[in-house]
Design a protein around this motif. Structure first.
Motif: not given
Ligand SMILES: Cc1cc2nc3c(=O)[nH]c(=O)nc-3n(C[C@H](O)[C@H](O)[C@H](O)COP(=O)(O)OP(=O)(O)OC[C@H]3O[C@@H](n4cnc5c(N)ncnc54)[C@H](O)[C@@H]3O)c2cc1C
Length: 181
Positions: A13-17, A22-24, A26-31
């Motif tokens: 499990a990588v990233g948000d998973a 808290n999106p506030l 802005g660390r989610g993408c970097s993490s």
């Molecule tokens: C309102 C808001 C503002 C934010 N602002 C910032 C910011 O300014 N800076 C920052 O760094 N972070 C910000 N974040 C957080 C950031 O968006 C996330 O932490 C980041 O996108 C996590 O990346 P990820 O690849 O782990 O997950 P995601 O970007 O959620 O990618 C997961 C992908 O998997 C896909 N998926 C899900 N289930 C399946 C499936 N069963 N089969 C195939 N595909 C699937 C989804 O559609 C999605 O495209 C914000 C978040 C929110 C909600």
């Protein structure tokens, strides 16, 4: 997050998973990017699925969790402050007043008026160093304390501009319930 015996092999499990903040902040993408790099390195380092699982978990715990924990503490502090704001009889204790003053009257003006302090804060802000790593550097701490010791009048220009009234003032001006007497 941490265990000594992997329950599932070949699943990462990588990233948000794995860990969300808290999106506030802005660390989610970097993490997520850091986590993906950790996974790539672990997959390259060994073909053993058990060692991969353990290394991936350990590195995530060690390299990402401190940021998550620091942001969690900030969230908890914000929730506490919001709750206290709604209590007109709330009087902050000495410790709370000191922490607030250290942030508002020392770290904030120091980061805006002392380039050495700003540079020391930036690596942690950009997740290149652990949160609060700057507090381990005596020179930086001394510079922050020096700023704290200065009278407010001499550092007024280093405070952020106040964008609006605080909650109590806003309630009072709007004549709403809950404003302190
Ligand atoms: C309102 C808001 C503002 C934010 N602002 C910032 C910011 O300014 N800076 C920052 O760094 N972070 C910000 N974040 C957080 C950031 O968006 C996330 O932490 C980041 O996108 C996590 O990346 P990820 O690849 O782990 O997950 P995601 O970007 O959620 O990618 C997961 C992908 O998997 C896909 N998926 C899900 N289930 C399946 C499936 N069963 N089969 C195939 N595909 C699937 C989804 O559609 C999605 O495209 C914000 C978040 C929110 C909600």
């Amino acid at each position: 997050m941490r265990s000594s015996k992997p329950e599932v092999l070949g699943f990462f499990a990588v990233g948000d998973a794995a860990l969300r903040t808290n999106p506030l902040y802005g660390r989610g993408c970097s993490s997520a990017v850091m986590h993906a790099h950790i996974l790539a390195e672990v997959l390259t380092a060994t073909p053993d699925p058990r060692i991969r699982a353990l290394q991936f978990e350990w590195r995530g715990f060690n390299e990402l969790r401190p940021f998550w924990e620091a942001l969690r503490q900030q969230d908890l502090g914000a929730i506490r402050r919001a709750k206290n704001e709604q209590d007109p009889s709330y009087k902050p204790r000495l410790k709370a007043r000191l922490i607030k003053s250290f942030t508002d009257d020392a770290i904030t003006p120091a980061s805006r008026g002392d380039i050495k302090v700003l540079r020391a804060l930036m690596p942690a802000f950009h997740m290149l160093e652990r949160p609060a790593a700057f507090l381990m550097r005596p020179i930086i701490v001394a510079r922050i304390l020096w700023m704290w010791a200065k009278p407010k009048a001499s550092k007024r220009h280093l405070y952020p501009v106040k964008l609006g009234p605080d909650r109590a003032e806003m309630l009072r001006q709007l004549g709403l319930k809950g404003a302190p007497a």
